[in-house]
Design an enzyme around this catalytic site. Structure first.
Site, PDB file in Angstrom:
ATOM      1  N   GLY A 120       0.810  -1.219   0.000  1.00 22.13           N
ATOM      2  CA  GLY A 120       0.000   0.000   0.000  1.00 22.13           C
ATOM      3  C   GLY A 120       0.837   1.259   0.000  1.00 22.13           C
ATOM      4  O   GLY A 120       0.557   2.220   0.719  1.00 22.13           O
ATOM      5  N   SER A 172       1.474   3.183  -2.746  1.00 19.35           N
ATOM      6  CA  SER A 172       1.184   4.059  -3.886  1.00 19.35           C
ATOM      7  C   SER A 172       0.726   5.436  -3.437  1.00 19.35           C
ATOM      8  O   SER A 172       0.704   6.379  -4.232  1.00 19.35           O
ATOM      9  CB  SER A 172       0.106   3.419  -4.767  1.00 19.35           C
ATOM     10  OG  SER A 172      -0.976   2.988  -3.969  1.00 19.35           O
ATOM     11  N   TYR A 193     -13.312  -2.269  11.267  1.00 22.74           N
ATOM     12  CA  TYR A 193     -11.966  -1.696  11.155  1.00 22.74           C
ATOM     13  C   TYR A 193     -11.221  -1.782  12.494  1.00 22.74           C
ATOM     14  O   TYR A 193     -10.069  -2.232  12.551  1.00 22.74           O
ATOM     15  CB  TYR A 193     -12.078  -0.241  10.688  1.00 22.74           C
ATOM     16  CG  TYR A 193     -10.761   0.469  10.509  1.00 22.74           C
ATOM     17  CD1 TYR A 193      -9.932   0.172   9.428  1.00 22.74           C
ATOM     18  CD2 TYR A 193     -10.345   1.450  11.405  1.00 22.74           C
ATOM     19  CE1 TYR A 193      -8.720   0.833   9.259  1.00 22.74           C
ATOM     20  CE2 TYR A 193      -9.141   2.116  11.246  1.00 22.74           C
ATOM     21  CZ  TYR A 193      -8.330   1.799  10.167  1.00 22.74           C
ATOM     22  OH  TYR A 193      -7.137   2.454  10.004  1.00 22.74           O
ATOM     23  N   ALA A 210     -11.781  -3.761  15.009  1.00 19.27           N
ATOM     24  CA  ALA A 210     -11.493  -5.167  15.354  1.00 19.27           C
ATOM     25  C   ALA A 210     -10.293  -5.663  14.558  1.00 19.27           C
ATOM     26  O   ALA A 210      -9.425  -6.375  15.092  1.00 19.27           O
ATOM     27  CB  ALA A 210     -12.715  -6.034  15.075  1.00 19.27           C
TER      28      ALA A 210
HETATM   29  P1  NAP Z   1      -4.910   5.176   2.010  1.00 12.70           P
HETATM   30  O1  NAP Z   1      -4.498   6.580   1.765  1.00 12.70           O
HETATM   31  O2  NAP Z   1      -6.350   4.799   1.840  1.00 12.70           O
HETATM   32  O3  NAP Z   1      -3.979   4.208   1.116  1.00 12.70           O
HETATM   33  C1  NAP Z   1      -4.214   2.825   1.154  1.00 12.70           C
HETATM   34  C2  NAP Z   1      -3.090   2.095   0.453  1.00 12.70           C
HETATM   35  O4  NAP Z   1      -3.334   0.677   0.582  1.00 12.70           O
HETATM   36  C3  NAP Z   1      -3.023   2.379  -1.033  1.00 12.70           C
HETATM   37  O5  NAP Z   1      -1.676   2.352  -1.442  1.00 12.70           O
HETATM   38  C4  NAP Z   1      -3.792   1.207  -1.653  1.00 12.70           C
HETATM   39  O6  NAP Z   1      -3.348   0.883  -2.974  1.00 12.70           O
HETATM   40  C5  NAP Z   1      -3.404   0.084  -0.708  1.00 12.70           C
HETATM   41  N1  NAP Z   1      -4.387  -0.984  -0.685  1.00 12.70           N
HETATM   42  C6  NAP Z   1      -5.693  -0.906  -0.323  1.00 12.70           C
HETATM   43  N2  NAP Z   1      -6.288  -2.099  -0.453  1.00 12.70           N
HETATM   44  C7  NAP Z   1      -5.334  -2.954  -0.896  1.00 12.70           C
HETATM   45  C8  NAP Z   1      -5.333  -4.324  -1.255  1.00 12.70           C
HETATM   46  N3  NAP Z   1      -6.442  -5.072  -1.167  1.00 12.70           N
HETATM   47  N4  NAP Z   1      -4.176  -4.894  -1.694  1.00 12.70           N
HETATM   48  C9  NAP Z   1      -3.045  -4.149  -1.798  1.00 12.70           C
HETATM   49  N5  NAP Z   1      -2.981  -2.838  -1.486  1.00 12.70           N
HETATM   50  C10 NAP Z   1      -4.122  -2.247  -1.052  1.00 12.70           C
HETATM   51  O7  NAP Z   1      -4.543   4.729   3.503  1.00 12.70           O
HETATM   52  P2  NAP Z   1      -3.611   5.450   4.589  1.00 12.70           P
HETATM   53  O8  NAP Z   1      -4.438   6.460   5.297  1.00 12.70           O
HETATM   54  O9  NAP Z   1      -2.318   5.823   3.990  1.00 12.70           O
HETATM   55  O10 NAP Z   1      -3.416   4.248   5.630  1.00 12.70           O
HETATM   56  C11 NAP Z   1      -2.315   3.342   5.556  1.00 12.70           C
HETATM   57  C12 NAP Z   1      -2.420   2.373   6.719  1.00 12.70           C
HETATM   58  O11 NAP Z   1      -2.415   3.099   7.948  1.00 12.70           O
HETATM   59  C13 NAP Z   1      -3.697   1.551   6.719  1.00 12.70           C
HETATM   60  O12 NAP Z   1      -3.434   0.249   7.189  1.00 12.70           O
HETATM   61  C14 NAP Z   1      -4.579   2.285   7.697  1.00 12.70           C
HETATM   62  O13 NAP Z   1      -5.561   1.453   8.268  1.00 12.70           O
HETATM   63  C15 NAP Z   1      -3.568   2.772   8.705  1.00 12.70           C
HETATM   64  N6  NAP Z   1      -4.012   3.933   9.470  1.00 12.70           N
HETATM   65  C16 NAP Z   1      -4.336   5.102   8.848  1.00 12.70           C
HETATM   66  C17 NAP Z   1      -4.766   6.176   9.626  1.00 12.70           C
HETATM   67  C18 NAP Z   1      -5.132   7.523   9.040  1.00 12.70           C
HETATM   68  O14 NAP Z   1      -5.569   8.392   9.791  1.00 12.70           O
HETATM   69  N7  NAP Z   1      -4.965   7.747   7.739  1.00 12.70           N
HETATM   70  C19 NAP Z   1      -4.886   6.040  11.008  1.00 12.70           C
HETATM   71  C20 NAP Z   1      -4.544   4.830  11.584  1.00 12.70           C
HETATM   72  C21 NAP Z   1      -4.116   3.779  10.815  1.00 12.70           C
HETATM   73  P3  NAP Z   1      -4.034   1.510  -4.323  1.00 12.70           P
HETATM   74  O15 NAP Z   1      -3.523   2.928  -4.420  1.00 12.70           O
HETATM   75  O16 NAP Z   1      -3.523   0.633  -5.386  1.00 12.70           O
HETATM   76  O17 NAP Z   1      -5.504   1.454  -4.114  1.00 12.70           O
END
Ligand code: NAP
Length: 248
Positions: A13, A15, A156, A158
């Site tokens: 993830g 990208s 989420y 959980a």
């Molecule tokens: P994001 O902006 O939604 O980006 C999600 C990333 O995961 C993208 O690169 C996406 O790839 C990839 N992805 C999604 N589904 C996938 C799949 N089935 N197989 C392979 N790759 C997949 O998320 P983010 O906010 O950066 O969050 C990153 C991590 O941190 C996540 O695990 C999230 O739960 C955790 N987190 C985020 C926050 C927050 O506030 N943002 C807080 C706590 C935890 P594509 O571009 O190809 O779709």
């Protein structure tokens, strides 16, 4: 700045969002980084191009981590092709939100397939080569809501709590091989995932953060990079919270 010269790393993830910042940070410390994605090939390639333009090494790999057997095979193949995998950051994640009475079972299943089973499958794929090398770093991206819960995020929360159990168990299983396994639990970070939240929910969330602001992807990446460094060799089974004091 930590040195990761000669290390190879997979960031799922990567990208966009937090994963992108992690990939850029690891590459900035000298690691060869593989940028994982599922749909965003163009964005993943842009991240890789940016790293290469800055003098680093990067490539992209696209697969759905929600297909556990495929994910494990992809990681095993990647480790073989790179001649080993030193660092695996299970960052890919989705949030399919809804109050319990409206939560669809399919959404619950998909959340677990991507966030838990996918992360574990990538770890299984990476651990095989790390065991041979008798060293390695695994970091799971959990979340503040995995520890404190959040109305409307049953699936989420959980899934992110489950990753903490996974982290502690794998830390105990692989410590004898000098493989450390830790979790980073971000709070409210400014990315596509949080842009989708309604304004009222964002406002409410902001009021619960003692530091009074959202976090940045780079602030999460710094914590992950530390846990991947030689300097963090004696830290395993831990959760590093990057949440502005939202949950202490
Ligand atoms: P994001 O902006 O939604 O980006 C999600 C990333 O995961 C993208 O690169 C996406 O790839 C990839 N992805 C999604 N589904 C996938 C799949 N089935 N197989 C392979 N790759 C997949 O998320 P983010 O906010 O950066 O969050 C990153 C991590 O941190 C996540 O695990 C999230 O739960 C955790 N987190 C985020 C926050 C927050 O506030 N943002 C807080 C706590 C935890 P594509 O571009 O190809 O779709």
């Amino acid at each position: 700045m930590f040195s990761l010269d000669g290390k190879s790393a997979l960031v799922t993830g990567a990208s966009r969002g937090i994963g992108r910042a992690i990939a850029e940070s690891l590459a900035g410390c000298g690691a060869k980084v593989v940028i994982g994605y599922v749909h965003g090939e163009e964005k993943a390639q842009q991240v890789a191009d940016g790293i290469i333009a800055a003098g680093g090494e990067a490539e992209i790999v696209g697969f759905d981590v929600g297909d556990a057997s495929l994910a494990e095979k992809e990681v095993v193949a990647l480790a073989k092709r790179l001649g080993g995998l030193d660092i695996m950051v299970a960052n890919a994640g989705i949030a399919l939100d809804g109050l319990l009475l409206r939560l669809k079972e399919d959404d619950f299943d998909r959340t677990f397939s991507v966030n838990v089973k996918g992360a574990v499958a990538c770890a299984r794929g990476a651990i095989k080569s790390m065991m041979r090398a008798r060293q390695g770093r695994i970091v799971f991206l959990s979340s503040v809501v995995g520890e404190m819960g959040n109305a409307g995020q049953v699936a989420y929360a959980a899934s992110k709590a489950a990753l903490l159990g996974v982290t502690k168990s794998l830390a105990r299983e692989y410590a004898s091989r000098s493989i450390t396994v830790n979790a980073v639990a971000p709070g409210f970070i400014d990315t596509d995932m949080t842009h989708e939240l309604p304004e009222a929910a964002k406002e409410q969330m902001l009021q619960s953060i003692p530091l009074g602001r959202t976090g940045t992807a780079n602030e999460v990446a710094a914590a992950v990079t530390f846990l991947c460094s030689d300097e963090a060799a004696y830290i395993t089974g831990q959760t590093l919270r990057v949440n502005g004091g939202m949950y202490v």
